[in-house]
Design a protein around this motif. Structure first.
Motif, PDB file in Angstrom:
ATOM      1  N   PRO A 149     -49.136  -1.328 -19.240  1.00  0.00           N
ATOM      2  CA  PRO A 149     -49.415  -0.752 -17.920  1.00  0.00           C
ATOM      3  C   PRO A 149     -50.627   0.182 -17.938  1.00  0.00           C
ATOM      4  O   PRO A 149     -51.468   0.141 -17.044  1.00  0.00           O
ATOM      5  CB  PRO A 149     -48.129   0.005 -17.575  1.00  0.00           C
ATOM      6  CG  PRO A 149     -47.062  -0.730 -18.320  1.00  0.00           C
ATOM      7  CD  PRO A 149     -47.722  -1.154 -19.605  1.00  0.00           C
ATOM      8  N   TYR A 150     -50.719   1.020 -18.963  1.00  0.00           N
ATOM      9  CA  TYR A 150     -51.844   1.955 -19.052  1.00  0.00           C
ATOM     10  C   TYR A 150     -53.171   1.212 -19.167  1.00  0.00           C
ATOM     11  O   TYR A 150     -54.122   1.521 -18.451  1.00  0.00           O
ATOM     12  CB  TYR A 150     -51.667   2.899 -20.242  1.00  0.00           C
ATOM     13  CG  TYR A 150     -52.876   3.789 -20.446  1.00  0.00           C
ATOM     14  CD1 TYR A 150     -53.055   4.930 -19.674  1.00  0.00           C
ATOM     15  CD2 TYR A 150     -53.859   3.466 -21.383  1.00  0.00           C
ATOM     16  CE1 TYR A 150     -54.169   5.737 -19.827  1.00  0.00           C
ATOM     17  CE2 TYR A 150     -54.975   4.260 -21.546  1.00  0.00           C
ATOM     18  CZ  TYR A 150     -55.122   5.390 -20.766  1.00  0.00           C
ATOM     19  OH  TYR A 150     -56.233   6.181 -20.915  1.00  0.00           O
ATOM     20  N   LEU A 185     -51.003  -6.596 -13.428  1.00  0.00           N
ATOM     21  CA  LEU A 185     -50.514  -5.673 -12.400  1.00  0.00           C
ATOM     22  C   LEU A 185     -49.777  -6.422 -11.289  1.00  0.00           C
ATOM     23  O   LEU A 185     -48.770  -5.939 -10.762  1.00  0.00           O
ATOM     24  CB  LEU A 185     -51.672  -4.857 -11.822  1.00  0.00           C
ATOM     25  CG  LEU A 185     -52.342  -3.883 -12.792  1.00  0.00           C
ATOM     26  CD1 LEU A 185     -53.587  -3.270 -12.161  1.00  0.00           C
ATOM     27  CD2 LEU A 185     -51.376  -2.812 -13.247  1.00  0.00           C
ATOM     28  N   ALA A 203     -58.519  -1.828 -14.528  1.00  0.00           N
ATOM     29  CA  ALA A 203     -58.658  -1.991 -13.077  1.00  0.00           C
ATOM     30  C   ALA A 203     -59.489  -0.870 -12.465  1.00  0.00           C
ATOM     31  O   ALA A 203     -60.305  -1.109 -11.572  1.00  0.00           O
ATOM     32  CB  ALA A 203     -57.277  -2.052 -12.415  1.00  0.00           C
ATOM     33  N   GLU A 204     -59.288   0.345 -12.960  1.00  0.00           N
ATOM     34  CA  GLU A 204     -60.018   1.488 -12.412  1.00  0.00           C
ATOM     35  C   GLU A 204     -61.319   1.760 -13.153  1.00  0.00           C
ATOM     36  O   GLU A 204     -62.162   2.497 -12.653  1.00  0.00           O
ATOM     37  CB  GLU A 204     -59.147   2.737 -12.439  1.00  0.00           C
ATOM     38  CG  GLU A 204     -58.035   2.709 -11.415  1.00  0.00           C
ATOM     39  CD  GLU A 204     -57.476   4.085 -11.148  1.00  0.00           C
ATOM     40  OE1 GLU A 204     -58.185   4.895 -10.548  1.00  0.00           O
ATOM     41  OE2 GLU A 204     -56.329   4.321 -11.552  1.00  0.00           O
ATOM     42  N   MET A 247     -46.590  -3.915 -10.401  1.00  0.00           N
ATOM     43  CA  MET A 247     -47.195  -2.581 -10.435  1.00  0.00           C
ATOM     44  C   MET A 247     -48.277  -2.407  -9.381  1.00  0.00           C
ATOM     45  O   MET A 247     -48.488  -1.292  -8.900  1.00  0.00           O
ATOM     46  CB  MET A 247     -47.780  -2.292 -11.823  1.00  0.00           C
ATOM     47  CG  MET A 247     -46.748  -2.034 -12.877  1.00  0.00           C
ATOM     48  SD  MET A 247     -47.510  -1.615 -14.456  1.00  0.00           S
ATOM     49  CE  MET A 247     -48.402  -0.124 -13.993  1.00  0.00           C
ATOM     50  N   ALA A 248     -48.952  -3.482  -9.015  1.00  0.00           N
ATOM     51  CA  ALA A 248     -50.035  -3.389  -8.032  1.00  0.00           C
ATOM     52  C   ALA A 248     -49.533  -2.816  -6.716  1.00  0.00           C
ATOM     53  O   ALA A 248     -50.290  -2.180  -5.985  1.00  0.00           O
ATOM     54  CB  ALA A 248     -50.671  -4.759  -7.808  1.00  0.00           C
ATOM     55  N   TRP A 308     -55.694  -7.363 -13.713  1.00  0.00           N
ATOM     56  CA  TRP A 308     -55.189  -7.479 -12.345  1.00  0.00           C
ATOM     57  C   TRP A 308     -54.005  -8.436 -12.282  1.00  0.00           C
ATOM     58  O   TRP A 308     -53.035  -8.177 -11.584  1.00  0.00           O
ATOM     59  CB  TRP A 308     -56.298  -7.889 -11.375  1.00  0.00           C
ATOM     60  CG  TRP A 308     -57.101  -6.702 -10.973  1.00  0.00           C
ATOM     61  CD1 TRP A 308     -58.345  -6.348 -11.407  1.00  0.00           C
ATOM     62  CD2 TRP A 308     -56.689  -5.678 -10.075  1.00  0.00           C
ATOM     63  NE1 TRP A 308     -58.721  -5.168 -10.833  1.00  0.00           N
ATOM     64  CE2 TRP A 308     -57.727  -4.726 -10.001  1.00  0.00           C
ATOM     65  CE3 TRP A 308     -55.548  -5.455  -9.321  1.00  0.00           C
ATOM     66  CZ2 TRP A 308     -57.658  -3.598  -9.209  1.00  0.00           C
ATOM     67  CZ3 TRP A 308     -55.473  -4.326  -8.523  1.00  0.00           C
ATOM     68  CH2 TRP A 308     -56.518  -3.406  -8.471  1.00  0.00           C
ATOM     69  N   PHE A 310     -54.576  -0.326  -5.028  1.00  0.00           N
ATOM     70  CA  PHE A 310     -54.214  -1.386  -5.965  1.00  0.00           C
ATOM     71  C   PHE A 310     -53.627  -2.581  -5.223  1.00  0.00           C
ATOM     72  O   PHE A 310     -53.986  -3.724  -5.492  1.00  0.00           O
ATOM     73  CB  PHE A 310     -53.223  -0.871  -7.020  1.00  0.00           C
ATOM     74  CG  PHE A 310     -53.839  -0.024  -8.074  1.00  0.00           C
ATOM     75  CD1 PHE A 310     -54.367  -0.581  -9.221  1.00  0.00           C
ATOM     76  CD2 PHE A 310     -53.886   1.354  -7.925  1.00  0.00           C
ATOM     77  CE1 PHE A 310     -54.938   0.208 -10.208  1.00  0.00           C
ATOM     78  CE2 PHE A 310     -54.450   2.160  -8.898  1.00  0.00           C
ATOM     79  CZ  PHE A 310     -54.981   1.580 -10.043  1.00  0.00           C
ATOM     80  N   THR A 343     -54.188  -0.573 -15.950  1.00  0.00           N
ATOM     81  CA  THR A 343     -54.667   0.388 -14.959  1.00  0.00           C
ATOM     82  C   THR A 343     -56.048   0.915 -15.336  1.00  0.00           C
ATOM     83  O   THR A 343     -56.923   1.042 -14.476  1.00  0.00           O
ATOM     84  CB  THR A 343     -53.664   1.558 -14.824  1.00  0.00           C
ATOM     85  OG1 THR A 343     -52.374   1.022 -14.507  1.00  0.00           O
ATOM     86  CG2 THR A 343     -54.083   2.525 -13.744  1.00  0.00           C
ATOM     87  N   LEU A 346     -48.385   1.365  -7.334  1.00  0.00           N
ATOM     88  CA  LEU A 346     -49.418   2.377  -7.518  1.00  0.00           C
ATOM     89  C   LEU A 346     -50.041   2.721  -6.168  1.00  0.00           C
ATOM     90  O   LEU A 346     -49.526   2.321  -5.130  1.00  0.00           O
ATOM     91  CB  LEU A 346     -50.467   1.856  -8.507  1.00  0.00           C
ATOM     92  CG  LEU A 346     -49.946   1.579  -9.922  1.00  0.00           C
ATOM     93  CD1 LEU A 346     -50.970   0.780 -10.731  1.00  0.00           C
ATOM     94  CD2 LEU A 346     -49.592   2.866 -10.632  1.00  0.00           C
ATOM     95  N   GLN A 347     -51.133   3.432  -6.182  1.00  0.00           N
ATOM     96  CA  GLN A 347     -51.834   3.793  -4.946  1.00  0.00           C
ATOM     97  C   GLN A 347     -52.099   2.553  -4.101  1.00  0.00           C
ATOM     98  O   GLN A 347     -52.262   1.456  -4.625  1.00  0.00           O
ATOM     99  CB  GLN A 347     -53.163   4.462  -5.275  1.00  0.00           C
ATOM    100  CG  GLN A 347     -53.056   5.730  -6.066  1.00  0.00           C
ATOM    101  CD  GLN A 347     -54.421   6.219  -6.507  1.00  0.00           C
ATOM    102  OE1 GLN A 347     -55.442   5.887  -5.927  1.00  0.00           O
ATOM    103  NE2 GLN A 347     -54.437   7.018  -7.549  1.00  0.00           N
TER     104      GLN A 347
END
Length: 65
Positions: A3-4, A31, A10-11, A36-37, A28, A44, A7, A40-41
């Motif tokens: 996951p880390y 995620l 992706a960022e 998870m997509a 992606w 995503f 992310t 998250l915010q």
């Protein structure tokens, strides 16, 4: 993929800086597949939906919403 790391890619921070296009797509897809997509915010989820719509990522996933 973790996951880390997904992310980060992706960022584009830390380990994700300089990721190849293939690594970005893999992150992606991870995620999306894990849902998870959508946990998250909002950015995503919107980006994931766009990638699915464009055919870059696969929609067959467990969505976390």
């Amino acid at each position: 993929m973790t996951p880390y790391l997904a992310t980060a890619i992706a960022e584009g921070f830390c380990e994700g800086e300089g990721a190849s296009r293939e690594q970005q797509i893999e992150a992606w897809q991870y995620l999306i597949d894990t849902g998870m997509a959508w946990q998250l915010q909002d950015w995503f989820g919107r980006t994931a939906e766009s990638l699915i719509k464009e055919g870059i990522c696969n929609a067959n996933s467990i969505r976390g919403n």
